[in-house]
Design an enzyme around this catalytic site. Structure first.
Site, PDB file in Angstrom:
ATOM      1  N   LYS A 164       0.858  -1.211  -0.240  1.00 14.52           N
ATOM      2  CA  LYS A 164      -0.163  -0.149   0.208  1.00 14.52           C
ATOM      3  C   LYS A 164       0.910   1.239   0.118  1.00 14.52           C
ATOM      4  O   LYS A 164       0.765   2.116  -0.793  1.00 14.52           O
ATOM      5  CB  LYS A 164      -0.904  -0.114   1.142  1.00 14.52           C
ATOM      6  CG  LYS A 164      -2.046   1.244   1.307  1.00 14.52           C
ATOM      7  CD  LYS A 164      -2.613   1.354   2.392  1.00 14.52           C
ATOM      8  CE  LYS A 164      -1.888   1.934   3.662  1.00 14.52           C
ATOM      9  NZ  LYS A 164      -2.770   2.183   4.808  1.00 14.52           N
TER      10      LYS A 164
ATOM     11  N   ASP B 123      -6.480   0.793   0.298  1.00 14.56           N
ATOM     12  CA  ASP B 123      -6.688   0.752   1.964  1.00 14.56           C
ATOM     13  C   ASP B 123      -8.193   0.251   2.337  1.00 14.56           C
ATOM     14  O   ASP B 123      -8.742  -0.371   1.518  1.00 14.56           O
ATOM     15  CB  ASP B 123      -6.450   2.114   2.277  1.00 14.56           C
ATOM     16  CG  ASP B 123      -7.575   3.306   1.709  1.00 14.56           C
ATOM     17  OD1 ASP B 123      -8.429   2.707   0.849  1.00 14.56           O
ATOM     18  OD2 ASP B 123      -7.570   4.151   2.068  1.00 14.56           O
TER      19      ASP B 123
END
Length: 212
Positions: free
Chosen positions: A121, A140
């Protein structure tokens, strides 16, 4: 799954609704975004933005962070939660950036995920926001929730699998900005509890809303 036409429609409507696809984390230097993203794990961006100004004023250079005392960094980031692990990762990451990358944040996923505390991420966020690398997909909690609700993915919860599927259907030059817009939409409309479906700009393309 959404059709190609539906995906294009979703992208276009989110672009119109959220023209400024900006990361909500505040930073001035590349490595500051790297560390701010580490702090944002299990913490809101709003809280991180309250913490980082004092942290980066106390430690204005990568060198100063690399030499910082763990307990002192912890005192600045305590309110972000998991402060011991986060402080350790930030200091260790600064040391690795200086010793192995001449103080520069790497520009490939493979090198970024080698850094302490950096996962896919964070790596994709750096690639998309700092280097504008096409095909960067930041997954996310908002992205996981909305991708499933809308029907961009089919009941997937693992971030890496969602990243892989989104990369297949999103235009490479729009994927990073799309992910930022998904976050904005998730906060404003498609909330985890009580989503505001009637106000949603993409409800006609949404699997959960239309039932198909």
């Amino acid at each position: 799954m959404r059709t190609e036409h539906q995906v294009q429609e979703i992208i276009a409507r989110l672009e119109e609704e959220y023209p400024d696809a900006l990361c909500s984390l505040q930073y001035d230097k590349d490595y500051e975004l790297l560390f701010a993203t580490r702090l944002s794990a299990q913490c809101t961006d709003e809280r991180v933005n309250m913490v980082t100004p004092a942290l980066f004023e106390r430690y204005p250079t990568l060198e100063s962070i690399a030499k910082a005392e763990l307990a002192d960094v912890e005192s600045y980031i305590h309110s972000c939660g998991f402060y011991h692990a986060k402080a350790r990762d930030i200091i260790n990451c600064a040391q690795v950036l200086l010793s192995e990358y001449d103080g520069k944040v790497p520009d490939t996923l493979e090198e970024l995920v080698k850094l302490p505390g950096v996962g896919r991420k964070t790596a994709n966020l750096i690639l998309g926001d700092i280097y504008r690398t096409p095909g960067s997909v930041v997954v996310d909690t908002h992205c996981i929730r909305l991708s499933n609700r809308i029907g961009l993915v089919d009941n997937l919860k693992e971030p890496e699998k969602i990243e892989k599927e989104l990369r297949k259907i999103l235009p490479a030059d729009k994927s990073s900005d799309f992910c930022h817009r998904v976050v904005l939409h998730g906060r404003a409309v498609c909330k985890a509890r009580s989503p505001l479906c009637e106000q949603c700009c993409i409800n006609s393309c949404c699997k959960e809303y239309t039932g198909k």
